[in-house]
Scaffold this motif. Structure first.
Motif, PDB file in Angstrom:
ATOM      1  N   ASP A 196      -3.068   5.131  -2.397  1.00 65.22           N
ATOM      2  CA  ASP A 196      -4.186   5.776  -1.908  1.00 65.22           C
ATOM      3  C   ASP A 196      -3.921   7.198  -1.555  1.00 65.22           C
ATOM      4  O   ASP A 196      -2.666   7.639  -0.944  1.00 65.22           O
ATOM      5  CB  ASP A 196      -4.310   5.298  -0.430  1.00 65.22           C
ATOM      6  N   ARG A 217      -6.271  -0.779   6.531  1.00 64.87           N
ATOM      7  CA  ARG A 217      -5.617  -1.357   5.381  1.00 64.87           C
ATOM      8  C   ARG A 217      -5.377  -2.709   5.877  1.00 64.87           C
ATOM      9  O   ARG A 217      -5.266  -3.767   4.728  1.00 64.87           O
ATOM     10  CB  ARG A 217      -4.201  -0.323   5.211  1.00 64.87           C
ATOM     11  N   ASP A 232       0.991   5.361   0.266  1.00 65.39           N
ATOM     12  CA  ASP A 232       0.285   6.223   0.754  1.00 65.39           C
ATOM     13  C   ASP A 232       0.908   7.765   0.209  1.00 65.39           C
ATOM     14  O   ASP A 232       1.999   7.550   0.471  1.00 65.39           O
ATOM     15  CB  ASP A 232       0.192   6.373   2.316  1.00 65.39           C
ATOM     16  N   MET A 261       3.780  -1.327   3.897  1.00 66.55           N
ATOM     17  CA  MET A 261       2.980  -0.014   3.667  1.00 66.55           C
ATOM     18  C   MET A 261       4.169   1.303   3.424  1.00 66.55           C
ATOM     19  O   MET A 261       4.837   1.198   4.423  1.00 66.55           O
ATOM     20  CB  MET A 261       2.087   0.394   4.785  1.00 66.55           C
ATOM     21  N   THR A 301      -6.166   4.401   9.994  1.00 68.89           N
ATOM     22  CA  THR A 301      -5.809   3.991   8.504  1.00 68.89           C
ATOM     23  C   THR A 301      -5.165   2.401   8.514  1.00 68.89           C
ATOM     24  O   THR A 301      -5.427   1.659   7.534  1.00 68.89           O
ATOM     25  CB  THR A 301      -5.108   4.888   7.810  1.00 68.89           C
ATOM     26  N   VAL A 350       0.843  -1.068  -0.056  1.00 68.67           N
ATOM     27  CA  VAL A 350       0.057  -0.107  -0.016  1.00 68.67           C
ATOM     28  C   VAL A 350       0.921   1.239   0.068  1.00 68.67           C
ATOM     29  O   VAL A 350       1.959   1.296   0.970  1.00 68.67           O
ATOM     30  CB  VAL A 350      -1.194  -0.038   1.291  1.00 68.67           C
ATOM     31  N   HIS A 407      -5.182   9.427   0.306  1.00 69.98           N
ATOM     32  CA  HIS A 407      -5.286   9.919   1.838  1.00 69.98           C
ATOM     33  C   HIS A 407      -5.451  11.284   2.109  1.00 69.98           C
ATOM     34  O   HIS A 407      -4.319  12.087   2.425  1.00 69.98           O
ATOM     35  CB  HIS A 407      -3.705   9.268   2.554  1.00 69.98           C
TER      36      HIS A 407
END
Length: 583
Positions: free
Chosen positions: A155, A333, A117, A342, A329, A115, A157
């Motif tokens: 994302d 996730r 961000d 991440m 968050t 992931v 965010h």
RNA sequence: GCGCCUGUAGCUCAGUCGGAUAGAGCAACGGCCUUCUAAGCCGUGGGCCAGGGGUUCGAAUCCCUUCAGGCGCGCCA
């Protein structure tokens, strides 16, 4: 497999056969191209480790390598360098195989779910030049990771849950007290149409933010509004929805121009439902404690050498704060994606915050112990005074303004060449060229370092710039367009030093991509592009391709152009840069 | 105060986690378009890698220290 790796395997085996650690056989591209193409420094390391003479070790290794047909030369130099060069046939053959592959022979990695961000945009606040970095870095690193085979979820965010929302609401209440959003007794449906437009919103935020600094009573109302928004006051929620929609539409326009795309347009607010579950995990472990009216978690460790203050998760007025939304968050996730990693592409000034958040997530079991966290920190864009960049008027420069300036500068130059372009084409070319100038202007700098923002530099299109790379590709396209019909799939041995250098350069792209990903540093990939383009431009200047009488030679060169172009397109695409037909 | 980061050509920056002679671009100067796009190419000059110590075959890179600058250190994000 690229040539360096092939050599490395052979050299490693030689070290191993002599009873040394195979890892000593690491082979790198030579930093003395006048002497050799590749080098191995392992003999000197081996000498140190096994108390031997480096020259003797190197000589013995070379002895074993001399039988290998792939080498043109294998030599030992002074203390114990092993200098290696391969035959031209090996080079030509490697490139021919690359061309036959859809992926140009570039490697993949064991896939992980990552992931990412990035973006860092705030609702109600326009993007400014400072947002350029995370957008561009995130865009390129996510593309590289995907190309290498990872499953990447990006994302944006959005900052849509914090104090700036309360500030805007508080000032809106003052400016438009008659709107139903502020009437606590209002029951009917709220209007579908937003109460104001983007331009108005752009005026409201700076004023609200400024007021908070000088007007403590107003600041208090803003905090109160934030808390009420978070606890679900209907009118505030309704107004907030409008503000969010107006703002997101504008953010999308800007990100689209940079080709920064996101799988998820989540915001802090989407994590809000997970704040309590996340906090509960901490509470259950007895980690969440009261302090001065707020709730905190001690994340320090005995072995810490640097001070590690506790992380604050609930403000004394009950509001969420970025610590808690960040933890929520992570909770979200984990639940949705079970990621292996991440990545947070966020300004380096938040280093301490993320250390606290990551530790807290581990302590509370909010994240799986296997999940790896990376704060992919980026430096600040500074003015020539060494402080965060400000315009002459003292304000921040909008990202859209900067993009417009770059595109305009590109437009002025577009069409100055010999190729005539229609007005419409000219506009399109200017957009891609201007954006490329911006992107590369940022990407050549190392991710983690601050750099000095200079408008002139971003508007430049000569030298080490995005347009330079595009121009190189355009030239190749132009030659290929004029070339006779045919399929060009096979390369002859290089006919010049420059051609050989270009070929060697192309075969090491795989290593570069892996390193770009490992170090999370797009400037590495950027340097590679300049190496390729620079060598090609030199080759182009030295070589008459289309008028070459030797048909086989011409075909080989056209094959090399085909491969070079495909590689440039692929790498530029990873950076989110398009190549126009003409420029 | 405590901690983190940075210091490389006049300017803006790279420098492959200890390797050989420290590289680009811009700026300056000199060349190259009647032949594939000159947004290009070739060449010249420009450096005590902030200073000082150390570690070793070998340091811009690792350790110590001084100086200079930036950033962070609980209710902004």
């Amino acid at each position: 497999m690229n040539i360096r790796l092939q050599i490395e395997q052979i050299v490693s085996k030689a070290f191993e056969a002599m009873g040394y650690d195979a890892a000593l056989g690491e082979v790198t591209v030579s930093n003395r191209p006048d002497l050799c193409q590749f080098q191995c420094n392992g003999a000197m390391a081996a000498a140190k480790r096994y108390k031997a003479n480096p020259f003797t070790v190197a000589t013995a290794v070379v002895e074993r390598l001399s039988q290998e047909p792939m080498f043109r030369s294998v030599e030992v130099a002074r203390p114990g360098f092993i200098n290696l060069s391969v035959t031209d046939a090996v080079i030509a053959d490697t490139l021919t195989r690359m061309l036959a592959d859809d992926r140009l022979g570039l490697p993949t990695m064991p896939p992980k779910t990552i992931v990412m961000d990035y973006g860092g945009a705030n609702v109600a606040k326009p993007l400014h030049v400072g947002h350029l970095r995370t957008a561009i870095i995130g865009r390129s690193l996510s593309a590289v990771a995907r190309f290498l085979g990872h499953r990447v979820i990006t994302d944006v965010h959005l900052g849509d849950w914090g104090l700036q929302m309360g500030q805007v609401i508080a000032l809106s209440a003052e400016l438009y007290p008659d709107l139903p959003y502020f009437d606590a007794d209002f029951t009917g449906p709220y209007p579908d149409v937003p109460p104001y437009d983007l331009a108005e919103l752009d005026r409201i935020y700076p004023e609200a933010s400024g007021r908070c600094k000088v007007d403590t009573e107003f600041a208090e109302r803003a905090k109160q509004a934030t808390a009420e928004l978070q606890t679900g006051r209907p009118g505030y929620r309704a107004l907030w929805q409008h503000i969010r929609a107006i703002s997101v539409a504008d953010l999308r326009r800007n990100y689209d121009r940079l080709d920064a795309t996101f799988d998820l347009w989540y915001g802090e607010s989407d994590a809000a439902p997970y704040v309590q579950p996340a906090l509960q995990l901490l509470r259950d472990k007895g980690l969440l404690v009261e302090s001065e009216g707020a709730m905190i978690v001690d994340v320090s460790r005995p072995e810490d050498t640097e001070p590690m203050p506790p992380i604050l998760l609930v403000k004394s007025n009950g509001s969420d704060i970025y610590g808690s939304t960040d933890l929520a968050t992570i909770y979200q996730r984990e639940q949705d994606f079970h990621p292996d990693e991440m990545w947070y592409m966020v300004d380096t000034r938040q280093t301490l915050h993320f250390k606290q958040v990551f530790r807290c997530a581990r302590l509370g079991g909010i994240a799986s112990p296997e999940t790896a966290f990376h704060h992919v920190n980026n430096g600040t864009i500074n003015g020539s005074d060494g402080k965060p960049f400000k315009t002459r008027a003292g304000g921040v420069m909008r990202l859209s303004t900067l993009i417009d300036m770059a595109v305009e500068a590109a437009y002025e130059k577009t069409g100055s060449g010999e190729v005539q372009l229609s007005e419409e084409t000219r506009r399109q070319v200017a957009e891609t060229v201007g954006v490329a100038a911006l992107k590369v202007g940022d990407l050549v700098n190392h991710r983690a370092r601050d750099y000095i923002f200079d408008t002139e530099r971003f508007l430049q299109s000569e030298g080490k710039t995005g347009p330079y790379l595009q121009y190189c590709a355009v030239r190749i396209q132009s030659v290929l367009k004029k070339a006779p019909e045919g399929t060009y799939t096979s390369l002859q041995n290089p006919a010049s030093d420059t051609e050989r250098d270009l070929m060697l350069c192309l075969q090491r792209v795989g290593d570069t991509l892996l390193r770009t990903h490992e170090e999370k540093a797009p400037n590495i990939l950027c340097e590679m592009l300049f190496d390729i383009a620079g060598l090609f431009n030199r080759f182009y200047g030295e070589t008459r391709i289309l008028s070459c009488a030797d048909e086989a030679q011409r075909a080989s060169w056209l094959t090399l152009l085909t491969l070079t172009l495909r590689m440039l397109n692929l790498l530029l695409d990873l950076l989110g840069i398009q190549v126009p037909e003409n420029m």
